[in-house]
Design a protein around this motif. Structure first.
Motif, PDB file in Angstrom:
ATOM      1  N   LEU A   1      20.938  28.302 -91.403  1.00  0.00           N
ATOM      2  CA  LEU A   1      22.208  28.158 -90.485  1.00  0.00           C
ATOM      3  C   LEU A   1      23.410  28.075 -91.165  1.00  0.00           C
ATOM      4  CD1 LEU A   1      20.909  25.556 -87.879  1.00  0.00           C
ATOM      5  CD2 LEU A   1      21.306  27.712 -87.298  1.00  0.00           C
ATOM      6  N   PHE A   2      24.562  28.856 -90.817  1.00  0.00           N
ATOM      7  CA  PHE A   2      25.695  29.122 -91.357  1.00  0.00           C
ATOM      8  C   PHE A   2      26.783  29.092 -90.240  1.00  0.00           C
ATOM      9  CE2 PHE A   2      26.678  33.481 -91.046  1.00  0.00           C
ATOM     10  CZ  PHE A   2      25.529  33.828 -90.831  1.00  0.00           C
ATOM     11  N   ASN A   3      27.810  28.429 -90.638  1.00  0.00           N
ATOM     12  CA  ASN A   3      29.405  28.550 -89.926  1.00  0.00           C
ATOM     13  C   ASN A   3      30.077  29.799 -90.316  1.00  0.00           C
ATOM     14  OD1 ASN A   3      28.951  26.360 -87.621  1.00  0.00           O
ATOM     15  ND2 ASN A   3      28.976  25.099 -89.521  1.00  0.00           N
ATOM     16  N   ILE A   4      30.582  30.415 -89.432  1.00  0.00           N
ATOM     17  CA  ILE A   4      31.610  31.611 -90.020  1.00  0.00           C
ATOM     18  C   ILE A   4      32.685  31.718 -89.096  1.00  0.00           C
ATOM     19  CG2 ILE A   4      30.311  33.343 -88.705  1.00  0.00           C
ATOM     20  CD1 ILE A   4      30.829  35.312 -91.365  1.00  0.00           C
ATOM     21  N   THR A   5      33.921  31.770 -89.596  1.00  0.00           N
ATOM     22  CA  THR A   5      35.149  31.720 -88.605  1.00  0.00           C
ATOM     23  C   THR A   5      35.492  33.178 -88.925  1.00  0.00           C
ATOM     24  OG1 THR A   5      35.724  29.593 -89.310  1.00  0.00           O
ATOM     25  CG2 THR A   5      37.320  31.099 -88.536  1.00  0.00           C
ATOM     26  N   LEU A   6      35.633  33.967 -87.778  1.00  0.00           N
ATOM     27  CA  LEU A   6      36.101  35.320 -87.380  1.00  0.00           C
ATOM     28  C   LEU A   6      37.445  35.307 -86.908  1.00  0.00           C
ATOM     29  CD1 LEU A   6      32.810  36.161 -85.503  1.00  0.00           C
ATOM     30  CD2 LEU A   6      33.109  36.669 -87.806  1.00  0.00           C
ATOM     31  N   ASN A   7      38.217  35.767 -88.179  1.00  0.00           N
ATOM     32  CA  ASN A   7      39.776  35.616 -87.489  1.00  0.00           C
ATOM     33  C   ASN A   7      40.258  36.856 -87.311  1.00  0.00           C
ATOM     34  OD1 ASN A   7      42.509  35.204 -87.693  1.00  0.00           O
ATOM     35  ND2 ASN A   7      42.561  33.729 -88.955  1.00  0.00           N
ATOM     36  N   PHE A   8      40.681  37.405 -86.171  1.00  0.00           N
ATOM     37  CA  PHE A   8      41.265  38.781 -85.650  1.00  0.00           C
ATOM     38  C   PHE A   8      42.479  38.550 -84.879  1.00  0.00           C
ATOM     39  CE2 PHE A   8      39.489  39.490 -81.511  1.00  0.00           C
ATOM     40  CZ  PHE A   8      38.303  38.416 -81.464  1.00  0.00           C
ATOM     41  N   SER A   9      43.069  39.544 -84.347  1.00  0.00           N
ATOM     42  CA  SER A   9      44.479  39.471 -83.833  1.00  0.00           C
ATOM     43  C   SER A   9      44.374  38.560 -82.599  1.00  0.00           C
ATOM     44  CB  SER A   9      45.100  40.933 -83.506  1.00  0.00           C
ATOM     45  OG  SER A   9      44.284  41.611 -82.475  1.00  0.00           O
ATOM     46  N   ARG A  10      43.243  38.837 -81.854  1.00  0.00           N
ATOM     47  CA  ARG A  10      43.229  38.023 -80.398  1.00  0.00           C
ATOM     48  C   ARG A  10      42.670  36.664 -80.355  1.00  0.00           C
ATOM     49  NH1 ARG A  10      45.105  41.782 -76.533  1.00  0.00           N
ATOM     50  NH2 ARG A  10      46.020  43.543 -77.794  1.00  0.00           N
ATOM     51  N   SER A  11      41.763  36.441 -81.645  1.00  0.00           N
ATOM     52  CA  SER A  11      41.110  35.163 -81.372  1.00  0.00           C
ATOM     53  C   SER A  11      40.537  34.642 -82.749  1.00  0.00           C
ATOM     54  CB  SER A  11      39.906  35.083 -80.360  1.00  0.00           C
ATOM     55  OG  SER A  11      39.216  34.026 -80.241  1.00  0.00           O
ATOM     56  N   ILE A  12      40.356  33.323 -82.759  1.00  0.00           N
ATOM     57  CA  ILE A  12      39.880  32.696 -84.026  1.00  0.00           C
ATOM     58  C   ILE A  12      38.551  32.062 -83.729  1.00  0.00           C
ATOM     59  CG2 ILE A  12      40.396  31.628 -86.252  1.00  0.00           C
ATOM     60  CD1 ILE A  12      43.214  31.988 -85.465  1.00  0.00           C
ATOM     61  N   PRO A  13      37.399  32.696 -83.367  1.00  0.00           N
ATOM     62  CA  PRO A  13      36.223  31.693 -83.143  1.00  0.00           C
ATOM     63  C   PRO A  13      35.459  31.344 -84.399  1.00  0.00           C
ATOM     64  CG  PRO A  13      35.900  34.039 -82.758  1.00  0.00           C
ATOM     65  CD  PRO A  13      37.267  34.166 -83.256  1.00  0.00           C
ATOM     66  N   THR A  14      34.786  30.321 -84.214  1.00  0.00           N
ATOM     67  CA  THR A  14      33.882  29.790 -85.491  1.00  0.00           C
ATOM     68  C   THR A  14      32.640  29.642 -84.718  1.00  0.00           C
ATOM     69  OG1 THR A  14      35.614  28.496 -86.678  1.00  0.00           O
ATOM     70  CG2 THR A  14      33.551  27.871 -86.835  1.00  0.00           C
ATOM     71  N   VAL A  15      31.778  30.278 -85.465  1.00  0.00           N
ATOM     72  CA  VAL A  15      30.348  30.499 -84.800  1.00  0.00           C
ATOM     73  C   VAL A  15      29.206  30.027 -85.618  1.00  0.00           C
ATOM     74  CG1 VAL A  15      30.907  32.377 -82.848  1.00  0.00           C
ATOM     75  CG2 VAL A  15      30.062  32.822 -85.178  1.00  0.00           C
ATOM     76  N   GLU A  16      28.165  29.390 -85.058  1.00  0.00           N
ATOM     77  CA  GLU A  16      27.126  29.140 -85.978  1.00  0.00           C
ATOM     78  C   GLU A  16      25.969  29.907 -85.699  1.00  0.00           C
ATOM     79  OE1 GLU A  16      25.120  24.944 -86.473  1.00  0.00           O
ATOM     80  OE2 GLU A  16      24.149  25.847 -84.900  1.00  0.00           O
ATOM     81  N   TRP A  17      25.686  30.702 -86.920  1.00  0.00           N
ATOM     82  CA  TRP A  17      24.690  31.886 -86.583  1.00  0.00           C
ATOM     83  C   TRP A  17      23.440  31.571 -87.591  1.00  0.00           C
ATOM     84  CZ3 TRP A  17      28.482  36.694 -87.043  1.00  0.00           C
ATOM     85  CH2 TRP A  17      29.011  37.125 -85.802  1.00  0.00           C
ATOM     86  N   VAL A  18      22.500  32.365 -87.592  1.00  0.00           N
ATOM     87  CA  VAL A  18      20.932  32.138 -88.128  1.00  0.00           C
ATOM     88  C   VAL A  18      21.034  33.036 -89.047  1.00  0.00           C
ATOM     89  CG1 VAL A  18      18.681  32.015 -87.776  1.00  0.00           C
ATOM     90  CG2 VAL A  18      20.164  31.074 -86.148  1.00  0.00           C
TER      91      VAL A  18
END
Lengths: 196, 120
Positions: free
Chosen positions: A154-171
């Motif tokens: 399991l890993f957390n990744i932050t996706l930073n782009f012009s409209r949003s900065i979500p952090t998601v936990e993915w497998v």
């Protein structure tokens, strides 16, 4: 007798007004409160497209095609769609690293991360994971792929782009998908995100 | 005799003014009509949840989907569109509402836009 003619004239105008009124009403109605419904519908379909792509190993082209389909379908109804998606797949590549502490070996896997930008403008994109950060500018209507090293299933990744900065936990060992969707018509805007 | 006609004129004019004002006030306070777009969307989503919509949309079978629209007390028609073409009919009328449902496909990728028209 002048007054009677004015009365007849007024009566005629009022009758014309009542007769013409129903014709001025729109015949096909589509209020702006359908945007949230459409957004929910579209977001639910993206994982299905992603799975079709997983089975046929052409995720990028299917996601691109579906995004074009959504854009063109909604454009007919004066709805502007802005879409951004990111997905990862575990690659067959496998690489070992040695932990810095005790001499024991642990393993990490490389995942392939792909970005699709259909926001109608170029956007900077930064993916930040515990062991790696990747920054790039993604052009409009373009995709970008890179490899990331992740540790743990399991890993957390932050996706930073012009409209949003979500952090998601993915497998790590399965396909993961994030979709940002923005629908706009007139002054109404609906923004929704999905991580699956 | 002249006074009599003035009286008749003023009565008729009064009736016209009251009728017109009554019409305007009634229109101002009439509640908006139901939003049938939501009903159309919910109906299509329900069909999708039942597994009825997707395979028949992929097969462009609009008449079957239309036959499965139940519990709706309005006239209805279904149209299925891909990027290149549409099949099905669009009803003519003064009050036609349309709800849209997009599907990616059933057992293979075949995107479709299913439109349900509701009309009185």
């Amino acid at each position: 007798m002048k007054g009677q003619f004015f009365l007849l004239g007024a009566l005629l105008l009022i009758i014309l007004f009542f007769v013409a009124l129903p014709r001025s009403l729109p015949t096909l109605r589509e209020p702006s409160n359908d945007l949230p419904l459409l957004a929910d519908n579209i977001l639910r379909e993206y994982p299905i497209v992603f799975n079709f792509g997983l089975n046929s190993s052409n995720q990028i082209s299917l996601l691109r095609n579906f995004t074009s389909f959504v854009n063109e379908t909604l454009a007919d109804r004066n709805i502007r769609a802005r879409i951004f998606w990111v997905f990862t797949n575990a690659t067959s590549g496998y690489e070992s690293v040695f932990s810095s502490g005790g001499g024991g070996a642990s393993s990490t896997d490389t995942i392939n991360l792909t970005v699709g930008n259909f926001l109608g403008e170029n956007t900077s994109f930064k993916a930040t994971e515990t062991f790696s950060t990747n920054s790039v500018t993604v052009g409009d209507n373009a995709t970008y792929s890179t490899n990331l090293i992740v540790l743990g299933s399991l890993f957390n990744i932050t996706l930073n782009f012009s409209r949003s900065i979500p952090t998601v936990e993915w497998v790590r060992d399965k396909g993961n998908l994030y979709v940002y969707l923005e629908l706009e018509r007139g002054g109404s805007v609906v923004r929704k995100e999905l991580s699956a | 005799m002249r006074g009599f006609w003035f009286t008749v004129e003023s009565v008729i004019a009064g009736i016209l003014v009251v009728t017109f004002m009554g019409f305007i006030v009634t229109r101002s306070f009439t509640p908006p009509e139901d939003d049938l777009t939501s009903l159309a969307y919910d109906t299509l989503k329900q069909l999708d949840d039942q597994g009825v919509l997707r395979p028949y949309a992929q097969a462009n079978n609009y008449s079957y989907i239309d036959s499965q629209v139940r519990g709706v007390s309005y006239g209805h028609a279904v149209q299925i569109c891909s990027l290149s073409t549409c099949v099905g009919s669009v009803p003519n009328g003064d009050n036609v509402w349309v709800g849209t449902f997009i599907t990616a496909g059933n057992n293979l990728y075949a995107p479709r836009e299913v439109k349900l028209y509701l009309y009185r």
